[in-house]
Design an enzyme around this catalytic site. Structure first.
Site, PDB file in Angstrom:
ATOM      1  N   LYS A  11       0.820  -1.215   0.000  1.00  0.00           N
ATOM      2  CA  LYS A  11       0.000   0.000   0.000  1.00  0.00           C
ATOM      3  C   LYS A  11       0.858   1.272   0.000  1.00  0.00           C
ATOM      4  CE  LYS A  11      -4.004  -2.251   2.092  1.00  0.00           C
ATOM      5  NZ  LYS A  11      -5.092  -2.115   3.090  1.00  0.00           N
ATOM      6  N   TYR A  51     -12.408  -1.748  -3.850  1.00  0.00           N
ATOM      7  CA  TYR A  51     -12.982  -1.902  -2.512  1.00  0.00           C
ATOM      8  C   TYR A  51     -14.498  -1.726  -2.510  1.00  0.00           C
ATOM      9  CZ  TYR A  51      -8.381  -2.077  -0.265  1.00  0.00           C
ATOM     10  OH  TYR A  51      -7.131  -2.453   0.163  1.00  0.00           O
ATOM     11  N   ASN A 114      -2.303   0.222   6.526  1.00  0.00           N
ATOM     12  CA  ASN A 114      -1.851  -1.029   7.142  1.00  0.00           C
ATOM     13  C   ASN A 114      -0.903  -1.831   6.245  1.00  0.00           C
ATOM     14  OD1 ASN A 114      -3.749  -1.958   5.358  1.00  0.00           O
ATOM     15  ND2 ASN A 114      -4.918  -3.161   6.827  1.00  0.00           N
ATOM     16  N   HIS A 117      -2.235  -5.502   1.544  1.00  0.00           N
ATOM     17  CA  HIS A 117      -3.537  -6.156   1.375  1.00  0.00           C
ATOM     18  C   HIS A 117      -3.313  -7.646   1.136  1.00  0.00           C
ATOM     19  CE1 HIS A 117      -7.553  -7.015  -0.175  1.00  0.00           C
ATOM     20  NE2 HIS A 117      -6.957  -7.653  -1.178  1.00  0.00           N
ATOM     21  N   GLU A 128      -9.532 -10.191  -7.811  1.00  0.00           N
ATOM     22  CA  GLU A 128      -8.609  -9.082  -7.554  1.00  0.00           C
ATOM     23  C   GLU A 128      -7.411  -9.128  -8.497  1.00  0.00           C
ATOM     24  OE1 GLU A 128      -9.857  -8.771  -2.834  1.00  0.00           O
ATOM     25  OE2 GLU A 128      -7.816  -9.388  -3.356  1.00  0.00           O
TER      26      GLU A 128
HETATM   27  P1  CMP Z   1      -7.633  -4.466   3.507  1.00  0.00           P
HETATM   28  O1  CMP Z   1      -7.297  -5.808   4.041  1.00  0.00           O
HETATM   29  O2  CMP Z   1      -6.918  -4.007   2.285  1.00  0.00           O
HETATM   30  O3  CMP Z   1      -9.211  -4.383   3.224  1.00  0.00           O
HETATM   31  C1  CMP Z   1     -10.039  -3.298   3.561  1.00  0.00           C
HETATM   32  C2  CMP Z   1      -9.264  -2.126   4.076  1.00  0.00           C
HETATM   33  O4  CMP Z   1     -10.033  -1.099   4.659  1.00  0.00           O
HETATM   34  C3  CMP Z   1      -8.352  -2.600   5.176  1.00  0.00           C
HETATM   35  O5  CMP Z   1      -7.328  -3.391   4.669  1.00  0.00           O
HETATM   36  C4  CMP Z   1      -7.927  -1.261   5.793  1.00  0.00           C
HETATM   37  O6  CMP Z   1      -6.857  -0.682   5.079  1.00  0.00           O
HETATM   38  C5  CMP Z   1      -9.150  -0.383   5.539  1.00  0.00           C
HETATM   39  N1  CMP Z   1      -9.837   0.016   6.760  1.00  0.00           N
HETATM   40  C6  CMP Z   1      -9.900   1.264   7.243  1.00  0.00           C
HETATM   41  N2  CMP Z   1     -10.619   1.308   8.371  1.00  0.00           N
HETATM   42  C7  CMP Z   1     -11.042   0.062   8.624  1.00  0.00           C
HETATM   43  C8  CMP Z   1     -11.825  -0.539   9.639  1.00  0.00           C
HETATM   44  N3  CMP Z   1     -12.339   0.170  10.656  1.00  0.00           N
HETATM   45  N4  CMP Z   1     -12.052  -1.875   9.581  1.00  0.00           N
HETATM   46  C9  CMP Z   1     -11.545  -2.609   8.552  1.00  0.00           C
HETATM   47  N5  CMP Z   1     -10.793  -2.084   7.557  1.00  0.00           N
HETATM   48  C10 CMP Z   1     -10.536  -0.767   7.590  1.00  0.00           C
END
Ligand code: CMP
Length: 139
Positions: A11, A51, A114, A117, A128
């Protein structure tokens, strides 16, 4: 039977801080083979499409802004039990809950930024991967 492919993105936060190489080393040392990889920058529309499943969630707009804020590395990976083994390797979505040694524990800054992914099912891994790469039959 579990599939052999998963899809990941390094990311914007992790790419911008120069952590792509270290993250890829962890992934390869865990036994995943890179089947396709590219550096790209998502438009807000493309990030929103990726998303789309989260579009009713309160964090959706922030997530789209964040994911289109800088380059990402899109990667298709191969390994037995790819989806579940990769999710173990990256750790919990919220880095505060991620296990020691996981990629998110090491590199994620927040639940949004984070670092990485990982697909959550074999079906989504193919969807994806197809979102970024057109020649799936070559994998
Ligand atoms: P990812 O696994 O890429 O899939 C959804 C993304 O939404 C997640 O990682 C986070 O980067 C983002 N995200 C932001 N806020 C939240 C939240 N409260 N709960 C879950 N995902 C979140």
């Amino acid at each position: 039977m579990a599939g052999k492919l998963t899809f990941t993105m390094i990311k914007p936060d992790a790419f911008a801080e120069g952590n792509s190489g270290a993250i890829l080393k962890i992934i390869e040392e865990a036994g995943f083979a890179v089947k396709a990889m590219k550096l790209t920058k998502l438009s807000p529309a493309k990030a929103g499409g990726f998303y789309a499943v989260h579009k009713e969630r309160p964090f959706f707009n922030d997530l789209v802004n964040y994911m289109s804020s800088g380059p990402i590395v899109a990667i298709v990976l191969e390994k037995d039990n790819a989806v579940s083994d990769f999710r173990k390797l990256i750790g919990a979505t919220n880095p505060a809950e991620a296990a020691e040694g996981t990629i998110r524990k090491l590199y994620a800054k927040s639940i949004e930024a984070n670092a990485i992914h990982g697909s959550d099912s074999d079906e989504n891994a193919l969807i994806e991967a197809s979102y970024f790469f057109s020649e799936l039959e070559r994998y």
